[in-house]
Scaffold this active site. Structure first.
Site, PDB file in Angstrom:
ATOM      1  N   ASP A   1      22.780  19.003 -22.305  1.00  0.00           N
ATOM      2  CA  ASP A   1      22.664  18.297 -23.575  1.00  0.00           C
ATOM      3  C   ASP A   1      21.838  17.036 -23.278  1.00  0.00           C
ATOM      4  OD1 ASP A   1      22.799  17.388 -26.144  1.00  0.00           O
ATOM      5  OD2 ASP A   1      24.963  17.598 -26.351  1.00  0.00           O
TER       6      ASP A   1
HETATM    7  C1  BGC Z   1      23.261  16.783 -29.362  1.00  0.00           C
HETATM    8  C2  BGC Z   1      22.701  18.184 -29.273  1.00  0.00           C
HETATM    9  C3  BGC Z   1      21.263  18.172 -29.709  1.00  0.00           C
HETATM   10  C4  BGC Z   1      20.493  17.200 -28.822  1.00  0.00           C
HETATM   11  C5  BGC Z   1      19.017  17.089 -29.181  1.00  0.00           C
HETATM   12  C6  BGC Z   1      22.411  15.798 -28.608  1.00  0.00           C
HETATM   13  O1  BGC Z   1      22.840  14.489 -28.821  1.00  0.00           O
HETATM   14  O2  BGC Z   1      24.576  16.769 -28.855  1.00  0.00           O
HETATM   15  O3  BGC Z   1      23.432  19.071 -30.059  1.00  0.00           O
HETATM   16  O4  BGC Z   1      20.729  19.457 -29.633  1.00  0.00           O
HETATM   17  O5  BGC Z   1      21.065  15.899 -28.964  1.00  0.00           O
HETATM   18  O6  BGC Z   1      18.844  16.471 -30.391  1.00  0.00           O
END
Ligand code: BGC
Length: 812
Positions: A230
């Site tokens: 993530d």
């Molecule tokens: C979120 C993800 C997301 C990523 C990119 C993160 O903060 O938890 O679900 O895909 O950011 O935006």
């Protein structure tokens, strides 16, 4: 095209290391010399979010217009994997036409508590439903040659302190509740990508968790795609690589690549490990290249219509006394609530996108010639009680034949990064409902929001339709339901408890230390708890009414005795006995009546949605295999079926069983050990109908090691994982906070609403200091941050030395 292995064989160590983190915020590194361009991976999940200026993962900066489908909390209620496949296909085609190769979705975390601020992005409290629906979406996205991402792997069930929190979950609950959905979606959808979550599981960061990524995901389940972190989730790059993490996102602008390079040189990582990672990544680059199509386009109107269908198929008719609905459009109707004008149709955070069109109820009603008048009743982005507006609304309602009140959760009540503190709607909305209901006995409530709310007013209104977050075409879909042009056919994918205190995590969602979450309820999540503890609920899991009625008939089981490696075929007939065409979701639950270990009173193991004309009947067939009867036996470290009787329950919700049969299943491992001490854990065998609590000893007995959490009053030594919250009292902490706040003020004016501001504040406070690297887009190097941490620890000389080296490296 060369194979991935051959390409990797020709790459230098540096080139291979460089593949292991993003090229920038949204792109994976390509391999130029093999003709493989970098590829874009972006959010997701309920539509494409491709930012156009700047980059962020909290939904602040503008993105290209794309179709905003209803969010997962909504489409989950369709109980229709085929619909999810259609949506996935449409999103995949939008990705293709915008040159995006990987979509960051579906979000598949289990709704452990209604308080998780991000529940609107997730599917269900049940792993079986989650797995089936996610698999549909993955198949759809990937049918367009675009990679889908199962996220967030795993046990990321709350937002508070999400980058540093530790989910303490017993192995059985981990397997039965939190992993099963991912396993099913992997088997049935074969996603290209898995996103490792921010949090730790049982003491180890998901991104460094060899057990989860390598032993479970790859070795046990056979996952062959890539695992990406993530955004900002990677703590220790070398540990992560050794544990099985392929790509760190977003870019660390070369810093971690150098670390990997040195790691291989110094023997901390085997080159072979790096080669395997590089091969998996190159494989994805090849797939992406083969599927790219510069000329791809999509039709916005068609996708808008699909978004409407998705909403229509998902809205849930919760209550309909005296068949108040559908409404007669010729009768005078008061439309009340600012949300009828300013709809809540998606959630706040990284999934927030810019819709191609946006409907609102009032305009749609006008277009369709309804005889309506309107009063706002409250202001959509505020939760203040406005007496004048409430009075105006109830006067209007009194003069009409029916009143429809649009209420719910304002945007700032739920967001990524921010958990809810309670399950209530704003007092202004509650008062409004009550006053309108007093003025007009024919009051309908239309709910918007991404999670369950308490409804102290439920007995005062005749009808309630739950629209959750209906996407860009949600308004017209709701009108179709209200006027009967469409027959509601959604069913809840989560339980609505009467009050928050009824939820099993009530005492454990934030407990002692907000960074340590004990999953003391174990497998008793959602209806598994409510039904076992015989708790009264507001609306049960699987509940949803229709304008017609269905009868369930003629249950037949293929046998009454079987071995656990055989399959049971369950047949039944469902008939539309009303006078309108409609759809019914038939649900199959299994109950182990002879169990030695504690088990939920029943568990969902099959479902099907069928369309039936009046009088029409269809025979449905469900196949139950080993896993439908098994629990996870931690002593065997495997799934196990005990010999005994199992009930097969066919119902219209978890509390509305219509047919019941019984089968005896013979275990192939009758001598399997009981996995825990029955006496010490006896509390799990006798759930009480009161706010759930379990003793340390009982939780310890099923968890397997000591578990008590105590909050450290003072952090003794700061690390890269210390949060701003930890460091705020130090001089360095104050200086950093000042700088971060100054930078965030530079965001273009008007783009940050109150909800976003709250989410941003929480993020700043609760994120580990290492994420300054990501927040500054690499401007503040990890080495600089290390130097700052040393200064905060009063290691002044060391700190200054580190800062100097970092400055020199930056200059070079
Ligand atoms: C979120 C993800 C997301 C990523 C990119 C993160 O903060 O938890 O679900 O895909 O950011 O935006």
């Amino acid at each position: 095209m060369e194979k991935a292995k051959e390409i990797v064989n020709r790459m230098t160590l540096k080139e291979k290391a460089s593949l292991c983190s993003g090229q920038d915020f949204w792109r994976l590194q390509g391999v130029e010399k093999a003709g493989l361009p970098s590829i874009m991976a972006t959010d997701g999940p309920h539509g494409l979010r491709k930012t156009i200026k700047g980059t962020d993962h909290i939904g602040v900066t503008a993105s290209l217009p794309s179709t905003c489908f209803p969010t997962s909390v909504t489409t989950a209620c369709s109980w229709d994997p085929h619909l999810l496949e259609e949506i996935g296909k449409a999103i995949g085609s939008e990705c293709k036409s915008e040159g995006v190769s990987i979509l960051l979705g579906p979000g598949m975390n289990i709704k452990r508590s209604p308080l998780c601020g991000r529940n609107f992005e997730y599917i269900s409290e049940d792993p079986y439903l989650t797995g089936k629906m996610a698999a549909g979406m993955i198949r759809g996205i990937q049918s367009m040659g675009i990679g889908a991402t199962m996220k967030h792997f795993v046990a990321n069930n709350k937002e508070g302190f999400r980058l540093v929190s530790d989910s303490i979950v017993d192995q059985r609950a981990l397997q039965e509740i939190y992993l099963t959905g991912f396993e099913m979606a992997l088997n049935e959808g074969q996603p290209w990508v898995v996103m490792a979550a921010y949090n730790k599981v049982n003491g180890t960061y998901c991104c460094e968790n060899r057990y989860l990524m390598t032993e479970v995901l790859r070795e046990k389940w056979g996952f062959s795609g890539i695992i990406v972190s993530d955004w900002g989730a990677t703590d220790h790059r070398i540990r992560a690589l050794n544990a099985g993490l392929d790509v760190e996102m977003p870019s660390t602008y070369g810093e971690q690549d150098r670390r990997i390079y040195r790691g291989v040189k110094k023997g901390r990582v085997l080159e072979n490990t790096l080669n395997e990672t590089a091969e998996r990544i190159v494989d994805i680059l090849i797939k992406a290249k083969n599927n790219a199509d510069e000329n791809a386009t999509y039709d916005k109107e068609t996708h808008h219509r699909l978004a409407r269908k998705a909403a229509r198929e998902s809205y849930v008719l919760l209550k309909n006394d005296e068949d108040l609905l559908p409404l007669d459009t010729g009768r005078s109707t008061a439309i009340i609530g600012d949300m009828a004008k300013n709809p809540r149709y998606q959630g706040l955070g990284s999934s927030m996108l810019h819709p191609t069109f946006l409907e609102n109820t009032l305009d749609e009603m006008e277009k369709q010639g309804w005889n309506v008048s309107f009063a706002p009743g409250y202001t959509w982005n505020s939760d203040e009680v406005e007496e004048e507006k409430i009075k105006e609304a109830s006067t209007l309602a009194a003069g009409c034949e029916a009143a429809v009140v649009f209420v719910g959760l304002p945007e700032k009540y739920e967001a990524e990064n921010l958990d809810r503190k309670h399950m209530k709607m704003p007092a202004s909305h509650q008062r409004l409902i009550q006053e309108v209901a007093k003025a007009n006995p024919n009051t309908v409530v239309v709910l918007a929001g991404g999670a369950p709310v308490e409804m102290p007013w439920i007995n005062e209104v005749k009808a309630v339709v739950n629209g959750y977050l209906g996407g860009q075409a949600g308004a017209s879909a709701m009108l179709e339901i209200l006027c009967g042009k469409a027959n509601p056919c959604g069913k809840l994918a989560e339980t609505y408890p009467v009050a928050l205190k009824d939820n099993p995590t009530y005492n454990y969602f934030v407990c002692i230390d907000p960074k340590i979450v004990q999953y003391r309820e174990s497998v008793y999540v959602g209806y598994r708890f409510y039904d076992t503890a015989s708790k009264e609920v507001l609306f049960p899991f699987g509940h949803g009414l229709s304008y017609t009625k269905f009868s369930y008939e003629n249950l037949r089981l293929s046998c009454d005795k079987m071995k656990d490696n055989e399959r049971l075929v369950v047949r039944m007939t469902v008939r539309n006995i009303g006078d309108r065409p409609g759809k019914e979701v038939v649900q199959v639950y299994v109950r182990d009546t002879d169990t030695t270990v504690f088990r939920p009173e029943k568990e969902l193991k099959g479902f099907e949605k069928v369309h039936l004309d009046p009088g029409e009947a269809k025979e449905l067939e469900f196949v139950l295999d080993f896993r439908a009867f098994a629990y996870y036996n931690t002593a065997l470290d495997n799934w196990h079926v005990e010999s005994g009787f199992f009930e097969i329950l066919i119902g219209a919700s978890s509390r509305d069983m219509r047919l019941q049969g019984r089968v005896y299943v013979e275990s192939s491992e009758p001598d399997a050990p009981v996995p825990y001490d029955l006496e010490t854990a006896s509390e799990y065998h006798h759930l009480k109908n009161e706010p759930f609590r379990v003793s340390d000893a009982a939780f310890q007995a099923i968890y397997g090691s000591p578990v008590s959490a105590t909050k450290k009053e003072k952090v003794e030594e700061f690390t890269l994982n210390s949060t701003m919250d930890d460091m705020q009292h130090t001089l360095i902490g104050k200086a950093i906070l000042w700088k971060v706040k100054r930078e965030s003020l530079k965001m273009p004016e008007g783009e940050l609403n109150e909800g976003m501001q709250n989410a941003l504040d929480a993020m700043v406070k609760e994120s580990p200091i290492r994420t300054l690297n990501m927040a500054s887009k690499g401007d503040v190097s990890l080495l600089t941050i290390r130097g700052l941490v040393q200064l905060a620890n009063k290691e002044y000389l060391e700190g200054l030395r580190t800062l100097l080296i970092a400055a020199r490296r930056k200059r070079d």
